[in-house]
Design an enzyme around this catalytic site. Structure first.
Site, PDB file in Angstrom:
ATOM      1  N   PRO A 240       0.890  -1.137   0.121  1.00  0.00           N
ATOM      2  CA  PRO A 240      -0.019  -0.019  -0.056  1.00  0.00           C
ATOM      3  C   PRO A 240       0.904   1.370   0.061  1.00  0.00           C
ATOM      4  CG  PRO A 240      -0.003  -0.828   1.971  1.00  0.00           C
ATOM      5  CD  PRO A 240       0.785  -1.968   1.196  1.00  0.00           C
ATOM      6  N   CYS A 241       1.414   1.689  -1.307  1.00  0.00           N
ATOM      7  CA  CYS A 241       2.253   2.955  -1.216  1.00  0.00           C
ATOM      8  C   CYS A 241       1.430   3.842  -1.129  1.00  0.00           C
ATOM      9  CB  CYS A 241       3.212   2.753  -2.522  1.00  0.00           C
ATOM     10  SG  CYS A 241       2.166   2.685  -3.951  1.00  0.00           S
ATOM     11  N   HIS A 242       0.149   4.059  -1.442  1.00  0.00           N
ATOM     12  CA  HIS A 242      -0.745   4.937  -1.272  1.00  0.00           C
ATOM     13  C   HIS A 242      -0.799   5.426   0.209  1.00  0.00           C
ATOM     14  CE1 HIS A 242      -3.485   1.600  -0.484  1.00  0.00           C
ATOM     15  NE2 HIS A 242      -4.184   2.486   0.125  1.00  0.00           N
TER      16      HIS A 242
END
Length: 191
Positions: free
Chosen positions: A145-147
């Site tokens: 989950p780089c967001h």
């Protein structure tokens, strides 16, 4: 087999969510590529082929892919979904990026940190720029989950998916995360 999912090649799937068309590629070891929302199925497939190329997966679609697609659709509807158990194939990814990705996968739904915070959490304190570069090369966004990684001060920061920062902000909004400076307070006086 779900007819709303297209399997254009072995090891590839394209499907629609409320956010747009998404695509996945996998190997026998796990997920190798995830493409975030595009406006059309053709655009999602083109992006997937450009980024993932051909897959070495067998012709049979693993049960976990069907479950992942269902989970991604639920996520797009605003449900709290945990992707931490999805098998990910990071063959060819260096140790630094593996450390960053492992630390990012520990962030839960609606939980954020900064690039510097993630660098520290992964054992690479002070390498916030390198952390940002690693996240920009993330092959499986959403699952890793780089967001959920923000710039200092709660600013949105960059995002390499189609739509850039607007897509990142939309995903964070689904999770109840507000980014940017807090709204200015207005006081009301009854004199």
């Amino acid at each position: 087999m779900d007819t709303t999912i297209s399997y254009p090649r072995p090891g590839h799937a394209v499907f629609e969510t409320t956010l747009g068309f998404m695509a996945l590629a996998w190997s026998d070891a796990g997920l190798t590529r995830a493409c975030l929302p595009e406006k059309t199925a053709a655009a999602a497939e083109r992006r997937l082929l450009r980024l993932a190329g051909e897959s070495d997966a067998g012709r049979a679609v693993p049960a976990w892919i069907g479950a992942l697609i269902a989970d991604i659709r639920r996520y797009a509807e605003g449900e709290d979904v945990d992707f931490s158990a999805v098998p990910v194939d990071l063959a060819g990814v260096d140790e630094f990026r593996r450390d960053i990705y492992a630390a990012a996968r520990c962030l839960g739904y609606g939980e954020t940190t900064t690039y510097g915070g993630l660098a520290e959490k992964s054992g690479h304190k002070g390498l916030f720029r390198e952390t940002g570069a690693a996240l920009g090369a993330n092959p499986v966004p959403l699952v890793i989950p780089c967001h959920r990684i923000l710039a200092a001060g709660g600013k949105i920061g960059g995002f390499s998916a189609t739509g850039g920062s607007a897509t990142k902000e939309r995903m964070l909004s689904l999770e109840g995360v507000r980014t940017g400076p807090p709204p200015s307070a207005q006081a009301s006086f009854g004199f």
